[in-house]
Design an enzyme around this catalytic site. Structure first.
Site, PDB file in Angstrom:
ATOM      1  N   THR A 100       0.791  -1.065   0.002  1.00  0.00           N
ATOM      2  CA  THR A 100      -0.025  -0.096   0.163  1.00  0.00           C
ATOM      3  C   THR A 100       0.986   1.154  -0.045  1.00  0.00           C
ATOM      4  O   THR A 100       0.455   2.209  -0.140  1.00  0.00           O
ATOM      5  CB  THR A 100      -0.838   0.000   1.037  1.00  0.00           C
ATOM      6  OG1 THR A 100      -0.080  -0.155   2.437  1.00  0.00           O
ATOM      7  CG2 THR A 100      -1.898  -1.139   1.208  1.00  0.00           C
ATOM      8  N   TYR A 147      -9.406  -5.485  13.138  1.00  0.00           N
ATOM      9  CA  TYR A 147      -8.357  -4.641  12.797  1.00  0.00           C
ATOM     10  C   TYR A 147      -8.211  -4.311  14.324  1.00  0.00           C
ATOM     11  O   TYR A 147      -6.911  -4.132  14.656  1.00  0.00           O
ATOM     12  CB  TYR A 147      -8.898  -3.649  11.972  1.00  0.00           C
ATOM     13  CG  TYR A 147      -7.997  -2.228  12.418  1.00  0.00           C
ATOM     14  CD1 TYR A 147      -6.577  -2.348  11.817  1.00  0.00           C
ATOM     15  CD2 TYR A 147      -8.349  -0.951  12.592  1.00  0.00           C
ATOM     16  CE1 TYR A 147      -5.721  -1.345  12.123  1.00  0.00           C
ATOM     17  CE2 TYR A 147      -7.664  -0.144  12.976  1.00  0.00           C
ATOM     18  CZ  TYR A 147      -6.396  -0.058  12.492  1.00  0.00           C
ATOM     19  OH  TYR A 147      -5.451   1.039  12.929  1.00  0.00           O
ATOM     20  N   GLY A 167     -22.661   0.810  13.951  1.00  0.00           N
ATOM     21  CA  GLY A 167     -21.706   0.619  15.015  1.00  0.00           C
ATOM     22  C   GLY A 167     -20.930   2.023  14.969  1.00  0.00           C
ATOM     23  O   GLY A 167     -19.804   2.069  15.654  1.00  0.00           O
TER      24      GLY A 167
END
Length: 322
Positions: free
Chosen positions: A35, A138, A282
């Site tokens: 990335t 994560y 959420g």
């Protein structure tokens, strides 16, 4: 000091590499470029294309005084869809890094943790004593590393600091090069709003306008990436052998989605059309970090406001497209 920076070709990592060089440190940036961008690594740094599981040979070549660890997968949605990628990369990869550090006697580590370790907090601003209850793989993977660091510091005399931060924005501008956000998949509010201002997106989706906040939209804590970099350098200097410190980085206040949009309009001089859509499951109404411990332990408080974040990010967008 000689410092190894994992994820050194990413957004935050590349900024910190440049700041370390400016502070007089010798720097090696390691990144697998999945990335990151090699051209984001400042010219004064050594660059090694490698994953964090391949850091051992790099540490063999010379003595390092510290590691700053940014390399990680960090997309919440992807972590839910492919949790294996996050447990293998973020946890197993970090354990491989820690073991390589032990073999080569690297004494200190600054870890890029996250406010996602707290999940949906009961109270704000969030302090380091808040319960950790991540709501996605994560956040869970980052919490697992934090737990491991506590044990490694105690058992192996490692000086470790985990910095838990929220939303990072802005860019580091220079006379010849700038360092800013260049994500293949953009999920952050400010760069998305700037894409709308630049005409590369039609509109900005605002998820929820009925939250119990002053204008009905979510409130989030934002930090300028240079302020964040300052905190990492100070954490490296403050790390204590045998101790693992967890420190939140935040402004102690926050900005709503509407306030961010207005700032982008004001700074760029362009319209930012919005589409009001329903809440995302959420999403808490307010996420703000206490920075009291950062001020006490690191002598750190942020100095750059939302307008500065937007202005620097906008300058980076314009420079990158010219």
């Amino acid at each position: 000091m000689r410092v190894l920076v994992t994820g050194g070709a990413g957004y935050i990592g590349s900024v910190v590499v440049a700041m370390l060089l400016d502070a007089g440190h010798e720097v090696t940036a390691v990144d697998d470029l999945s990335t990151g961008h090699e051209d984001a690594v400042a010219s004064g740094a050594e660059f090694v294309k490698a994953s964090i599981t391949e850091v051992g040979p790099v540490l063999t070549e010379r003595r390092y005084d510290a590691v700053m660890h940014f390399a990680a997968r960090s997309l919440v949605g992807e972590s839910v869809q492919y949790p294996d990628r996050y447990w293998h990369n973020n946890v197993e990869g970090t354990l491989a890094l820690l073991d390589a550090m032990r073999v080569h006697d690297v004494p200190r580590l600054v870890f890029s943790s996250t406010a996602a370790t707290y999940g949906e907090p009961a109270t704000v601003p969030i302090t380091e004593s808040a319960a950790t209850a991540p709501t996605n793989p994560y956040g869970a993977s980052k919490l697992a590393v934090d737990l491991a660091l506590t044990d490694y510091a105690r058992a192996y005399d490692l000086a470790a600091v985990s910095l838990r931060y929220f939303n990072v924005a802005g860019a580091r501008l220079g006379s010849d090069v700038a360092y800013g956000e260049r994500h293949a998949v953009e999920t952050h509010l400010i760069p998305i709003a700037l894409q709308v201002a630049a005409g590369s997106r039609d509109a900005l989706d605002v998820y929820g306008t009925d939250y119990p906040t002053p204008d009905g939209t979510c409130v989030r804590d934002y930090l300028h990436v240079v302020d964040l970099g300052d905190a990492h350098l100070q954490a490296m200097a403050a790390a204590v052998p045998g101790q693992h410190s967890i420190i939140n980085l935040g402004s102690g206040s926050g900005y709503s989605v509407r306030e961010v949009v207005e700032a982008v309009r004001r700074i760029t001089g362009h319209d930012v059309p919005v589409r009001e859509v329903g809440r995302r499951p959420g999403d808490p109404a307010v996420l703000i970090a206490s920075n009291a411990r950062a001020a006490a332990d690191l002598g750190w408080t942020p100095t750059r406001d939302l307008d500065q974040m937007v202005a620097d990010a906008w300058a980076f967008v314009q420079q990158a497209s010219s």
